[in-house]
Design a protein around this motif. Structure first.
Motif, PDB file in Angstrom:
ATOM      1  N   ALA A   1       0.823  -1.196   0.000  1.00 30.00           N
ATOM      2  CA  ALA A   1       0.000   0.000   0.000  1.00 30.00           C
ATOM      3  C   ALA A   1       0.860   1.250   0.000  1.00 30.00           C
ATOM      4  CB  ALA A   1      -0.930  -0.002   1.214  1.00 30.00           C
ATOM      5  N   THR A   2       1.947   1.223   0.716  1.00 23.41           N
ATOM      6  CA  THR A   2       2.885   2.344   0.735  1.00 23.41           C
ATOM      7  C   THR A   2       4.301   1.805   0.648  1.00 23.41           C
ATOM      8  OG1 THR A   2       2.995   2.360   3.145  1.00 23.41           O
ATOM      9  CG2 THR A   2       1.371   3.799   2.123  1.00 23.41           C
ATOM     10  N   LEU A   3       5.174   2.632   0.081  1.00 21.30           N
ATOM     11  CA  LEU A   3       6.551   2.215  -0.122  1.00 21.30           C
ATOM     12  C   LEU A   3       7.435   3.449  -0.162  1.00 21.30           C
ATOM     13  CD1 LEU A   3       8.220  -0.357  -0.678  1.00 21.30           C
ATOM     14  CD2 LEU A   3       7.842   0.041  -3.119  1.00 21.30           C
ATOM     15  N   VAL A   4       8.507   3.413   0.600  1.00 28.64           N
ATOM     16  CA  VAL A   4       9.505   4.473   0.561  1.00 28.64           C
ATOM     17  C   VAL A   4      10.816   3.842   0.128  1.00 28.64           C
ATOM     18  CG1 VAL A   4      10.721   6.255   1.838  1.00 28.64           C
ATOM     19  CG2 VAL A   4       8.333   5.731   2.404  1.00 28.64           C
ATOM     20  N   GLN A   5      11.356   4.340  -0.979  1.00 28.62           N
ATOM     21  CA  GLN A   5      12.556   3.744  -1.546  1.00 28.62           C
ATOM     22  C   GLN A   5      13.596   4.820  -1.836  1.00 28.62           C
ATOM     23  OE1 GLN A   5      12.141   0.324  -1.010  1.00 28.62           O
ATOM     24  NE2 GLN A   5      12.818  -0.080  -3.111  1.00 28.62           N
ATOM     25  N   PRO A   6      14.869   4.518  -1.650  1.00 28.08           N
ATOM     26  CA  PRO A   6      15.908   5.506  -2.002  1.00 28.08           C
ATOM     27  C   PRO A   6      16.114   5.573  -3.510  1.00 28.08           C
ATOM     28  CG  PRO A   6      16.907   3.503  -1.158  1.00 28.08           C
ATOM     29  CD  PRO A   6      15.431   3.328  -0.987  1.00 28.08           C
ATOM     30  N   VAL A   7      16.586   6.720  -3.945  1.00 32.39           N
ATOM     31  CA  VAL A   7      16.945   6.899  -5.345  1.00 32.39           C
ATOM     32  C   VAL A   7      17.973   5.844  -5.750  1.00 32.39           C
ATOM     33  CG1 VAL A   7      18.132   8.424  -6.969  1.00 32.39           C
ATOM     34  CG2 VAL A   7      16.428   9.366  -5.411  1.00 32.39           C
ATOM     35  N   GLY A   8      17.775   5.266  -6.921  1.00 29.08           N
ATOM     36  CA  GLY A   8      18.708   4.266  -7.419  1.00 29.08           C
ATOM     37  C   GLY A   8      18.381   2.844  -7.029  1.00 29.08           C
ATOM     38  N   SER A   9      17.418   2.661  -6.155  1.00 30.53           N
ATOM     39  CA  SER A   9      17.042   1.309  -5.741  1.00 30.53           C
ATOM     40  C   SER A   9      16.055   0.703  -6.737  1.00 30.53           C
ATOM     41  CB  SER A   9      16.431   1.333  -4.346  1.00 30.53           C
ATOM     42  OG  SER A   9      15.221   2.064  -4.351  1.00 30.53           O
ATOM     43  N   PRO A  10      15.913  -0.634  -6.743  1.00 24.70           N
ATOM     44  CA  PRO A  10      14.958  -1.256  -7.655  1.00 24.70           C
ATOM     45  C   PRO A  10      13.535  -1.196  -7.099  1.00 24.70           C
ATOM     46  CG  PRO A  10      16.106  -2.932  -6.417  1.00 24.70           C
ATOM     47  CD  PRO A  10      16.711  -1.626  -6.015  1.00 24.70           C
ATOM     48  N   LEU A  11      12.585  -1.485  -7.979  1.00 23.51           N
ATOM     49  CA  LEU A  11      11.177  -1.443  -7.605  1.00 23.51           C
ATOM     50  C   LEU A  11      10.449  -2.646  -8.179  1.00 23.51           C
ATOM     51  CD1 LEU A  11       8.633   0.189  -6.540  1.00 23.51           C
ATOM     52  CD2 LEU A  11       8.409   0.986  -8.909  1.00 23.51           C
ATOM     53  N   SER A  12       9.543  -3.192  -7.395  1.00 23.07           N
ATOM     54  CA  SER A  12       8.644  -4.216  -7.901  1.00 23.07           C
ATOM     55  C   SER A  12       7.294  -4.053  -7.221  1.00 23.07           C
ATOM     56  CB  SER A  12       9.205  -5.614  -7.637  1.00 23.07           C
ATOM     57  OG  SER A  12       8.308  -6.600  -8.154  1.00 23.07           O
ATOM     58  N   LEU A  13       6.288  -3.712  -7.990  1.00 24.41           N
ATOM     59  CA  LEU A  13       4.913  -3.621  -7.495  1.00 24.41           C
ATOM     60  C   LEU A  13       4.105  -4.715  -8.166  1.00 24.41           C
ATOM     61  CD1 LEU A  13       4.213   0.226  -7.681  1.00 24.41           C
ATOM     62  CD2 LEU A  13       5.167  -1.102  -5.798  1.00 24.41           C
ATOM     63  N   GLU A  14       3.296  -5.393  -7.362  1.00 24.00           N
ATOM     64  CA  GLU A  14       2.558  -6.529  -7.903  1.00 24.00           C
ATOM     65  C   GLU A  14       1.051  -6.306  -7.828  1.00 24.00           C
ATOM     66  OE1 GLU A  14       4.143 -10.236  -6.714  1.00 24.00           O
ATOM     67  OE2 GLU A  14       2.453 -11.416  -7.467  1.00 24.00           O
ATOM     68  N   CYS A  15       0.385  -6.827  -8.823  1.00 26.12           N
ATOM     69  CA  CYS A  15      -1.065  -6.726  -8.920  1.00 26.12           C
ATOM     70  C   CYS A  15      -1.596  -8.078  -9.370  1.00 26.12           C
ATOM     71  CB  CYS A  15      -1.440  -5.648  -9.933  1.00 26.12           C
ATOM     72  SG  CYS A  15      -3.179  -5.542 -10.352  1.00 26.12           S
ATOM     73  N   THR A  16      -2.582  -8.587  -8.654  1.00 20.60           N
ATOM     74  CA  THR A  16      -3.207  -9.843  -9.075  1.00 20.60           C
ATOM     75  C   THR A  16      -4.717  -9.682  -9.092  1.00 20.60           C
ATOM     76  OG1 THR A  16      -3.256 -10.722  -6.831  1.00 20.60           O
ATOM     77  CG2 THR A  16      -1.347 -11.269  -8.174  1.00 20.60           C
ATOM     78  N   VAL A  17      -5.324 -10.421  -9.984  1.00 17.04           N
ATOM     79  CA  VAL A  17      -6.763 -10.354 -10.170  1.00 17.04           C
ATOM     80  C   VAL A  17      -7.350 -11.728  -9.893  1.00 17.04           C
ATOM     81  CG1 VAL A  17      -8.610  -9.861 -11.811  1.00 17.04           C
ATOM     82  CG2 VAL A  17      -6.498  -8.549 -11.894  1.00 17.04           C
ATOM     83  N   GLU A  18      -8.506 -11.750  -9.260  1.00 19.05           N
ATOM     84  CA  GLU A  18      -9.199 -13.004  -8.994  1.00 19.05           C
ATOM     85  C   GLU A  18     -10.600 -12.962  -9.572  1.00 19.05           C
ATOM     86  OE1 GLU A  18      -9.238 -13.629  -4.815  1.00 19.05           O
ATOM     87  OE2 GLU A  18      -7.068 -13.870  -4.632  1.00 19.05           O
ATOM     88  N   GLY A  19     -11.087 -14.123  -9.962  1.00 17.10           N
ATOM     89  CA  GLY A  19     -12.480 -14.225 -10.375  1.00 17.10           C
ATOM     90  C   GLY A  19     -12.750 -13.889 -11.813  1.00 17.10           C
TER      91      GLY A  19
END
Lengths: 110, 114
Positions: free
Chosen positions: A9-27
């Protein structure tokens, strides 16, 4: 019933770091999947959409990429975050005429 | 290219008063039009949508919208607002297949005065 899960829901990341956000759907099967970004005062901007596994269309050139490894999974990634990547990221799916949005991820790059 | 314009960035309305939020679109084909509401820090909730047929569309929470092709407009209305209606409202346009995603306006921030 059809639901969409998005995390974190929330994410604080430093500059230069990697990112992965996930989304899944059901039904639902074979949905169209989308990633939007909402920057302050700028409304929602479509970043990527996918009509099937491995099929990704990019709307805006940027520091981000998307992947769809499974029918109901959509991932937003970055190898090195920039300050300008901060924003509210929303995943959405559609089947025919309806769009449903996830609850969003607030990303702050520091 | 398609676009959506919401000319009012902020609107302040007294509780119990009527509301109209403006939306104008530019779209080459028959538009599919949507209104969404977003509470602070939350995702988007669909209020209503227009695909075809009756140009006056009823939605949830007492909202309605009227499609006027001649004016390229899809304005959102509510006869009497409640304090819980305070939120950000987005108008969006898409195509029939829904594959290419929606194009959103920049939103209208609705403030309700007691």
């Amino acid at each position: 019933s059809q639901t969409i899960h998005q995390w974190p829901a929330t994410l604080v990341q430093p500059v230069g770091s990697p990112l992965s956000l996930e989304c899944t759907v059901e039904g639902t099967s074979n949905p169209n999947l989308y990633w939007y970004r909402q920057a302050a005062g700028r409304g929602l901007q479509l970043l990527f959409y996918s009509v099937g596994i491995g099929q990704i269309s990019s709307e805006v050139p940027q520091n981000l990429s998307a992947s769809r490894p499974q029918d109901r999974q959509f991932i937003l990634s970055s190898k090195k975050l920039l300050l300008s990547d901060s924003g509210f990221y929303l995943c959405a799916w559609s089947v025919r005429y309806g769009y449903t949005f996830g609850s969003g991820t607030r990303l702050t790059v520091v | 290219a398609q676009s959506v314009t919401q000319p009012d960035i902020h609107i302040t309305v007294s509780e119990g008063a009527s509301l109209e939020l403006r939306c104008n679109y530019s779209y080459g084909a028959t538009p599919y039009l949507f209104w969404y509401v977003q509470s602070p820090g939350q995702g988007l909730q669909l209020l209503l949508k227009y695909f075809s047929g009756d140009t006056l569309v009823q939605g949830i929470k007492g909202f309605e919208a009227e499609f006027k092709r001649s004016q390229s407009s899809f304005n959102l209305r509510k006869p009497s607002v409640h304090w819980s209606d305070a939120a950000e409202y987005f108008c969006a346009v898409g195509d029939k297949r829904g594959a290419d995603g929606l194009t959103f306006g920049k939103g209208t921030h609705l403030i309700i005065q007691p």
